[in-house]
Design a protein around this motif. Structure first.
Motif, PDB file in Angstrom:
ATOM      1  N   ALA A 141      37.252  44.357  42.844  1.00  0.00           N
ATOM      2  CA  ALA A 141      37.695  43.218  44.003  1.00  0.00           C
ATOM      3  C   ALA A 141      37.176  41.809  43.337  1.00  0.00           C
ATOM      4  O   ALA A 141      36.251  41.501  43.237  1.00  0.00           O
ATOM      5  CB  ALA A 141      37.081  44.299  45.167  1.00  0.00           C
ATOM      6  N   GLU A 142      38.397  41.095  43.879  1.00  0.00           N
ATOM      7  CA  GLU A 142      38.064  40.255  43.450  1.00  0.00           C
ATOM      8  C   GLU A 142      37.842  38.843  45.503  1.00  0.00           C
ATOM      9  O   GLU A 142      39.003  38.883  45.909  1.00  0.00           O
ATOM     10  CB  GLU A 142      38.922  39.025  43.200  1.00  0.00           C
ATOM     11  N   PRO A 143      36.401  38.814  45.600  1.00  0.00           N
ATOM     12  CA  PRO A 143      36.760  38.460  47.070  1.00  0.00           C
ATOM     13  C   PRO A 143      37.590  36.838  47.158  1.00  0.00           C
ATOM     14  O   PRO A 143      37.820  35.735  46.478  1.00  0.00           O
ATOM     15  CB  PRO A 143      34.904  37.275  47.202  1.00  0.00           C
ATOM     16  N   LEU A 144      37.965  36.944  48.596  1.00  0.00           N
ATOM     17  CA  LEU A 144      38.443  35.732  48.752  1.00  0.00           C
ATOM     18  C   LEU A 144      37.908  34.813  49.483  1.00  0.00           C
ATOM     19  O   LEU A 144      37.416  35.342  50.590  1.00  0.00           O
ATOM     20  CB  LEU A 144      40.423  36.681  49.379  1.00  0.00           C
ATOM     21  N   ALA A 178      29.048  40.824  51.191  1.00  0.00           N
ATOM     22  CA  ALA A 178      30.342  40.987  49.996  1.00  0.00           C
ATOM     23  C   ALA A 178      30.108  42.151  49.062  1.00  0.00           C
ATOM     24  O   ALA A 178      30.775  42.232  48.129  1.00  0.00           O
ATOM     25  CB  ALA A 178      30.512  39.967  49.923  1.00  0.00           C
ATOM     26  N   ASP A 179      29.278  41.210  48.441  1.00  0.00           N
ATOM     27  CA  ASP A 179      28.483  42.113  46.906  1.00  0.00           C
ATOM     28  C   ASP A 179      28.479  43.088  46.890  1.00  0.00           C
ATOM     29  O   ASP A 179      28.790  43.840  46.041  1.00  0.00           O
ATOM     30  CB  ASP A 179      27.182  41.119  46.450  1.00  0.00           C
ATOM     31  N   LYS A 208      47.794  43.973  48.279  1.00  0.00           N
ATOM     32  CA  LYS A 208      47.109  43.724  47.856  1.00  0.00           C
ATOM     33  C   LYS A 208      45.725  43.104  48.488  1.00  0.00           C
ATOM     34  O   LYS A 208      44.694  43.105  47.175  1.00  0.00           O
ATOM     35  CB  LYS A 208      47.035  44.737  46.314  1.00  0.00           C
ATOM     36  N   HIS A 209      45.346  43.702  49.461  1.00  0.00           N
ATOM     37  CA  HIS A 209      44.668  42.720  50.386  1.00  0.00           C
ATOM     38  C   HIS A 209      43.602  43.481  50.946  1.00  0.00           C
ATOM     39  O   HIS A 209      44.346  44.998  51.371  1.00  0.00           O
ATOM     40  CB  HIS A 209      44.563  41.784  50.997  1.00  0.00           C
ATOM     41  N   PHE A 252      38.858  40.445  50.429  1.00  0.00           N
ATOM     42  CA  PHE A 252      39.204  40.880  48.937  1.00  0.00           C
ATOM     43  C   PHE A 252      40.383  40.761  48.777  1.00  0.00           C
ATOM     44  O   PHE A 252      41.677  42.188  48.851  1.00  0.00           O
ATOM     45  CB  PHE A 252      38.591  42.303  48.391  1.00  0.00           C
ATOM     46  N   LYS A 253      41.142  40.652  47.360  1.00  0.00           N
ATOM     47  CA  LYS A 253      42.403  41.162  46.011  1.00  0.00           C
ATOM     48  C   LYS A 253      41.663  42.345  45.308  1.00  0.00           C
ATOM     49  O   LYS A 253      40.646  42.110  44.736  1.00  0.00           O
ATOM     50  CB  LYS A 253      42.684  39.980  45.716  1.00  0.00           C
TER      51      LYS A 253
END
Length: 70
Positions: free
Chosen positions: A63-66, A49-50, A38-39, A4-5
């Motif tokens: 959080a933005e999934p990577l 992940a959700d 920031k990971h 995540f970012k």
């Protein structure tokens, strides 16, 4: 493995808050935080992940999934 970012994560206290949030939904996860990038990487977990992203966001850190590296 989930990555995540987390843009709002800027200090050690933030990293601890994010780590605690993840542990609440994935207590057996191995969590690695890279403050500079920031990971956050979450390994060894059956958590989705959700669910993890929602827990991080609920702690105040959207959080933005990577995509995972191959």
């Amino acid at each position: 493995m989930h990555r995540f970012k987390v843009e709002k994560m800027g200090c050690g206290g933030c990293a601890k808050s994010v780590t605690r949030a993840i542990q609440a939904v994935a207590p057996n996860a191995r969590i690695e935080v890279n403050l500079g990038a920031k990971h956050v990487t979450v390994s060894d977990t059956a958590g989705s992940a959700d669910r993890i992203a929602q827990a991080i966001a609920a702690a105040g850190f959207p959080a933005e999934p990577l995509l995972a590296a191959a």
